[in-house]
Design a protein around this motif. Structure first.
Motif, short mmCIF file in Angstrom:
data_model
loop_
_atom_site.label_atom_id
_atom_site.label_comp_id
_atom_site.label_asym_id
_atom_site.label_seq_id
_atom_site.Cartn_x
_atom_site.Cartn_y
_atom_site.Cartn_z
N THR A 98 -1.48 4.35 5.84
CA THR A 98 -0.94 5.65 6.23
C THR A 98 0.45 5.84 5.64
OG1 THR A 98 -0.34 7.08 8.09
CG2 THR A 98 0.02 4.71 8.38
N ALA A 99 0.81 7.08 5.39
CA ALA A 99 2.16 7.40 4.94
C ALA A 99 3.06 7.77 6.12
CB ALA A 99 2.13 8.55 3.93
N ASP A 100 2.48 7.80 7.33
CA ASP A 100 3.24 8.19 8.52
C ASP A 100 2.87 7.27 9.68
OD1 ASP A 100 4.61 9.40 10.58
OD2 ASP A 100 4.01 11.44 10.05
N ILE A 101 3.49 6.08 9.71
CA ILE A 101 3.16 5.11 10.75
C ILE A 101 3.51 5.62 12.13
CG2 ILE A 101 3.87 2.87 11.68
CD1 ILE A 101 3.30 1.61 9.26
N GLY A 113 2.79 -19.13 2.50
CA GLY A 113 3.14 -18.91 1.09
C GLY A 113 3.19 -17.44 0.72
N ARG A 114 2.60 -17.12 -0.44
CA ARG A 114 2.69 -15.79 -1.01
C ARG A 114 1.87 -14.80 -0.20
NH1 ARG A 114 4.73 -15.63 -6.14
NH2 ARG A 114 5.04 -13.45 -5.56
N ALA A 115 2.29 -13.52 -0.28
CA ALA A 115 1.61 -12.47 0.47
C ALA A 115 1.37 -11.27 -0.43
CB ALA A 115 2.44 -12.06 1.68
N ILE A 116 0.40 -10.44 -0.05
CA ILE A 116 0.16 -9.17 -0.72
C ILE A 116 0.91 -8.12 0.10
CG2 ILE A 116 -1.55 -7.46 -1.38
CD1 ILE A 116 -3.56 -9.69 -1.73
N MET A 117 2.02 -7.64 -0.45
CA MET A 117 2.86 -6.66 0.24
C MET A 117 2.35 -5.25 -0.07
SD MET A 117 4.98 -8.76 1.66
CE MET A 117 6.40 -7.80 2.23
N ARG A 118 2.09 -4.46 0.96
CA ARG A 118 1.55 -3.11 0.74
C ARG A 118 2.64 -2.18 0.23
NH1 ARG A 118 -1.42 -6.83 3.32
NH2 ARG A 118 -3.35 -6.05 4.21
N ALA A 119 3.87 -2.34 0.69
CA ALA A 119 4.95 -1.44 0.28
C ALA A 119 6.26 -2.23 0.26
CB ALA A 119 5.08 -0.27 1.25
N PRO A 161 -4.08 11.80 13.08
CA PRO A 161 -3.27 12.68 12.22
C PRO A 161 -3.59 12.57 10.73
CG PRO A 161 -1.88 11.66 13.88
CD PRO A 161 -3.22 11.00 13.98
N ASP A 162 -4.19 11.45 10.30
CA ASP A 162 -4.56 11.31 8.90
C ASP A 162 -5.98 11.78 8.61
OD1 ASP A 162 -2.13 10.33 8.17
OD2 ASP A 162 -2.75 8.23 7.97
N GLY A 163 -6.68 12.27 9.62
CA GLY A 163 -8.04 12.75 9.44
C GLY A 163 -9.10 11.69 9.65
N GLU A 213 -7.33 -9.11 22.67
CA GLU A 213 -7.07 -9.62 21.33
C GLU A 213 -5.77 -9.03 20.78
OE1 GLU A 213 -11.46 -10.20 19.48
OE2 GLU A 213 -10.86 -8.14 19.89
N HIS A 214 -5.03 -9.82 20.02
CA HIS A 214 -3.71 -9.39 19.52
C HIS A 214 -3.78 -8.02 18.86
CE1 HIS A 214 -0.55 -9.07 16.39
NE2 HIS A 214 0.21 -9.64 17.31
N HIS A 215 -4.78 -7.79 18.03
CA HIS A 215 -5.00 -6.45 17.49
C HIS A 215 -6.45 -6.28 17.10
CE1 HIS A 215 -4.20 -8.83 13.81
NE2 HIS A 215 -4.88 -7.93 13.15
N ASN A 216 -6.98 -5.12 17.40
CA ASN A 216 -8.26 -4.71 16.80
C ASN A 216 -8.09 -3.40 16.05
OD1 ASN A 216 -8.24 -2.95 19.03
ND2 ASN A 216 -9.69 -4.23 20.18
N LEU A 217 -6.80 -2.97 15.94
CA LEU A 217 -6.43 -1.80 15.16
C LEU A 217 -5.00 -2.01 14.68
CD1 LEU A 217 -7.13 1.17 14.29
CD2 LEU A 217 -6.03 1.88 16.42
N ALA A 218 -4.74 -1.69 13.41
CA ALA A 218 -3.39 -1.82 12.87
C ALA A 218 -3.19 -0.76 11.80
CB ALA A 218 -3.17 -3.22 12.28
N CYS A 219 -1.94 -0.57 11.38
CA CYS A 219 -1.68 0.37 10.28
C CYS A 219 -0.53 -0.17 9.43
CB CYS A 219 -1.36 1.76 10.80
SG CYS A 219 -0.02 1.87 11.99
N PHE A 220 -0.65 0.02 8.11
CA PHE A 220 0.33 -0.39 7.13
C PHE A 220 0.87 0.85 6.42
CE2 PHE A 220 -1.51 -4.47 7.77
CZ PHE A 220 -0.65 -5.42 7.24
N LEU A 221 2.17 0.87 6.18
CA LEU A 221 2.77 1.97 5.44
C LEU A 221 2.36 1.87 3.97
CD1 LEU A 221 4.74 4.40 5.50
CD2 LEU A 221 6.54 2.79 4.82
N GLN A 222 1.73 2.95 3.46
CA GLN A 222 1.33 3.03 2.06
C GLN A 222 1.46 4.47 1.61
OE1 GLN A 222 -2.22 0.84 0.81
NE2 GLN A 222 -2.25 -0.25 2.76
N ASP A 223 1.21 4.71 0.33
CA ASP A 223 1.29 6.07 -0.19
C ASP A 223 -0.09 6.72 -0.22
OD1 ASP A 223 0.13 4.59 -2.18
OD2 ASP A 223 1.53 5.18 -3.77
N ARG A 224 -0.97 6.32 0.69
CA ARG A 224 -2.30 6.91 0.77
C ARG A 224 -2.77 6.86 2.23
NH1 ARG A 224 -6.50 3.24 1.12
NH2 ARG A 224 -5.92 1.05 0.99
N LYS A 225 -3.94 7.46 2.48
CA LYS A 225 -4.54 7.47 3.81
C LYS A 225 -5.90 6.79 3.76
CE LYS A 225 -2.54 12.05 4.79
NZ LYS A 225 -2.86 13.45 5.14
#
Length: 278
Positions: free
Chosen positions: A139-142, A272-278, A108-110, A178-190
């Protein structure tokens, strides 16, 4: 007979990245990610044992396509039949790393996703272990991305990360054990969030860190341990600012319920600390 991605044993085989400067980017992967490079159309192919990239001229930080290999011809034909049944409009394509019969679908994101049979790996030298292992999309649409890959193609959902108000922030999916070989994070871009290489064990992450240091490439995040997948990790950036992960000890999933994690730093990094996408 149609088959799910898990039944076909789909694994991430190669990526096709676009760059405003393919020469610079391919040289980085050749040296820093211990690959060889060769000319390909309007760009380069870089490859090492079980890690392969196509880099062509285009928009920086763009994913041209992702290639998933499956176990055998029956798996490829079964997965294509499922894509047709679900209305995903599979199209035949020719890929440099796949034998004839490969096909692609567009999410759906192209994002263009290619499935095929590996044409083999001719690399016998043994540099640092690091097979290409997973792709994470922004993606903006998980919900739409999850539905396309899980219901459409039959990837299995392993874990989800959910905000306090119930909003889905991250989805981890797998095409094999494997636990994941594909994932998606909510962001304001594709497009692409990061891609990852599997070190196998902690000592090999140490070896990658020493290798990066010799090339004056600093870690941007880590060492740490993710909650979902329980894998150890480090991150660096390439010259185009693409994020690269080197991971180890990723969970092997046989049969369990989907886990739900809270959207907080300790989910992304138990240490510890993390890089939060949203």
């Amino acid at each position: 007979m149609s088959l799910s991605a898990v039944q076909a044993s789909a694994y991430l085989h190669h990526l096709h990245l676009e760059s405003a400067d393919p020469d610079r980017l391919s040289a980085f992967y050749a040296s820093v990610m211990s690959m060889e490079r060769s000319r390909f159309e309007n760009g380069w192919i870089t490859q090492g044992p079980a890690r392969r990239l196509i880099i062509s001229h285009g928009k920086e930080k763009s994913l041209a396509s992702a290639g998933f290999a499956v176990r055998d011809k029956e798996g490829l034909e079964g997965l294509k039949a499922r894509a047709q049944e679900r209305g995903l409009k599979p199209e035949s394509v020719t890929e440099p790393f796949f034998s004839s019969g490969a096909f692609c679908v567009t999410d759906p994101d192209g994002n263009k996703i290619v499935f095929g049979l590996s044409s083999g790996d001719n690399h016998t030298e043994k540099p640092i272990r690091g097979p290409l292992q997973h792709l994470t999309l922004a993606t903006a649409d998980i919900a739409a991305i999850e539905d396309f890959y899980s219901n459409g193609l039959g990837f299995s959902v392993s874990d989800k990360v959910v905000r306090e108000d119930g909003k889905l922030m991250t989805c981890f999916m797998r095409g094999n054990h494997e636990h994941h070989n594909l994932a998606c994070f909510l962001q304001d871009r594709k497009g692409i969030d990061h891609h990852s290489y599997e070190a196998g064990e902690w000592d090999t992450i140490r070896d990658w860190c020493d290798h990066f240091a010799r090339h004056d490439v600093p870690l941007m995040w880590g060492p740490g341990r993710h909650g979902p997948g329980n894998n150890l990790f480090i991150f660096i950036k390439d010259p185009d600012e693409n994020w690269i992960e080197v991971s180890a000890e990723l969970e092997v999933v046989h049969d369990r319920q989907v886990k739900t994690w809270p959207h907080e730093e300790r989910t992304l990094n138990k240490w510890g600390r993390a890089i939060m996408r949203a």
